[in-house]
Design an enzyme around this catalytic site. Structure first.
Site, PDB file in Angstrom:
ATOM      1  N   ASN A   8       4.642  -0.538   0.464  1.00  0.00           N
ATOM      2  CA  ASN A   8       3.768  -0.549   1.624  1.00  0.00           C
ATOM      3  C   ASN A   8       4.019  -1.383   2.801  1.00  0.00           C
ATOM      4  OD1 ASN A   8       1.869   0.134   3.514  1.00  0.00           O
ATOM      5  ND2 ASN A   8       0.101  -0.486   2.259  1.00  0.00           N
ATOM      6  N   LYS A  10       2.913  -1.462   5.931  1.00  0.00           N
ATOM      7  CA  LYS A  10       1.923  -1.790   6.948  1.00  0.00           C
ATOM      8  C   LYS A  10       2.477  -1.737   8.282  1.00  0.00           C
ATOM      9  CE  LYS A  10      -0.716  -3.764   3.308  1.00  0.00           C
ATOM     10  NZ  LYS A  10      -1.840  -4.819   2.889  1.00  0.00           N
ATOM     11  N   HIS A  94      -6.055   3.758   1.451  1.00  0.00           N
ATOM     12  CA  HIS A  94      -6.097   2.571   1.435  1.00  0.00           C
ATOM     13  C   HIS A  94      -6.860   1.818   1.889  1.00  0.00           C
ATOM     14  CE1 HIS A  94      -4.130  -1.531   2.077  1.00  0.00           C
ATOM     15  NE2 HIS A  94      -3.319  -1.272   1.035  1.00  0.00           N
ATOM     16  N   GLU A  96      -7.342  -0.758   3.746  1.00  0.00           N
ATOM     17  CA  GLU A  96      -7.491  -1.041   5.131  1.00  0.00           C
ATOM     18  C   GLU A  96      -7.802   0.209   5.941  1.00  0.00           C
ATOM     19  OE1 GLU A  96      -3.950  -4.251   4.387  1.00  0.00           O
ATOM     20  OE2 GLU A  96      -3.474  -2.427   5.352  1.00  0.00           O
ATOM     21  N   GLU A 165      -6.345  -1.104  -6.087  1.00  0.00           N
ATOM     22  CA  GLU A 165      -6.293  -2.331  -5.375  1.00  0.00           C
ATOM     23  C   GLU A 165      -7.365  -3.145  -5.149  1.00  0.00           C
ATOM     24  OE1 GLU A 165      -2.389  -2.043  -2.755  1.00  0.00           O
ATOM     25  OE2 GLU A 165      -3.885  -0.902  -1.857  1.00  0.00           O
ATOM     26  N   GLY A 171      -3.446  -9.217   0.096  1.00  0.00           N
ATOM     27  CA  GLY A 171      -3.008 -10.207   1.114  1.00  0.00           C
ATOM     28  C   GLY A 171      -3.714 -11.416   1.091  1.00  0.00           C
ATOM     29  N   SER A 210      -1.617  -8.529  -3.961  1.00  0.00           N
ATOM     30  CA  SER A 210      -0.977  -9.816  -3.929  1.00  0.00           C
ATOM     31  C   SER A 210       0.123  -9.906  -5.167  1.00  0.00           C
ATOM     32  CB  SER A 210      -2.175 -10.913  -4.168  1.00  0.00           C
ATOM     33  OG  SER A 210      -2.640 -11.101  -2.919  1.00  0.00           O
TER      34      SER A 210
END
Length: 247
Positions: A8, A10, A94, A96, A165, A171, A210
């Site tokens: 991904n 992003k 996701h 985000e 996730e 991240g 991560s």
């Protein structure tokens, strides 16, 4: 089932940068048939990636979609548009999208349904925030997200991948331990069995958060983990190739 290793990117890489990346990455990938490899670039790089991935065995996916086929939805991209470019997967829900852009469970459900109707495979992302984990709510949060996303379409769980996730790991450089991930993966597997016993074991459950070359092998040595959804570490072709061949 083949294990899935998905990148991904992003909001990273222009079409030119995508071309440079794939030229390097495809030199590292000699036998993709031994595992399923997926690249999810930004919308603007899908055309370039689609052309370069033809005949390679590496799959193409999108990072998001709209649930309608067409219409007055400025700035959105429909699933038929993605399919024409060769996308076989779409990342849905996701963290985000949920927490930065405010996507609700209801909206995510509509996207999953639209993917199934159009014959494209959704990767449904679920996971808890740091404060939810500290409050002992991990299982409750994950269960709620899955049940609301799959409400009324439980018979199709074999056509969906789920990515666990944990939001606190994405991240941050601080992944969940493999043991933490396995515990949640087992919970998800049992939940899916409860929702649809007929399709038991047919949904791949991925871990994301991560993941990097240094820890990918530790995750993938557990049979409960059916693949990885990789963010930052997938932005370098050599790094992502190491993850692909970490098991």
């Amino acid at each position: 089932m083949r294990r899935l290793i998905a990148a991904n990117w992003k909001m990273n890489k222009t079409p030119k940068e995508t071309e440079e990346y794939l030229k390097k990455f495809l030199r590292f990938v000699e036998h993709p048939e031994s595992r399923e490899i997926l690249i999810c670039p930004p919308f603007t790089s899908l055309c370039v990636a689609s052309e370069m991935l033809k005949g390679t065995g590496v799959k193409l996916g999108a990072q998001n979609c709209h649930y309608e086929k067409k219409g007055a939805f400025t700035g959105e991209v429909s699933i038929p548009m993605l399919k024409e470019l060769g996308c076989e997967y779409v990342i849905v829900g996701h963290s985000e999208r949920r927490h930065i852009f405010g996507e609700s469970d209801e909206l995510i459900h509509k996207k999953v349904v639209a993917c199934l109707e159009e014959g494209i495979r959704p990767i449904l992302c679920v996971g808890e925030k740091k404060e939810e984990r500290e409050a002992g709510m991990t299982f409750k949060v994950v269960e709620t997200q899955i049940k609301l996303a799959l409400n009324g379409i439980e018979e199709h769980v074999d056509k969906i991948d789920i990515a666990y996730e944990p939001v606190w790991a994405i991240g941050t450089g601080i992944p969940a331990t493999p043991e933490d991930a396995v515990e949640v993966h087992i919970f998800i597997r049992n939940l899916l069995k409860e929702m649809n016993p007929k399709n038991e074991g047919k949904t791949r459950i991925l871990y994301g958060g991560s993941v990097k070359p240094e820890n990918a092998k530790e995750f993938m040595k557990h049979e409960e983990i059916n693949g990885l959804l990789v963010g930052t570490a997938s932005l370098d072709p050599e790094s992502f190739a190491k993850i692909v061949y970490s098991f």
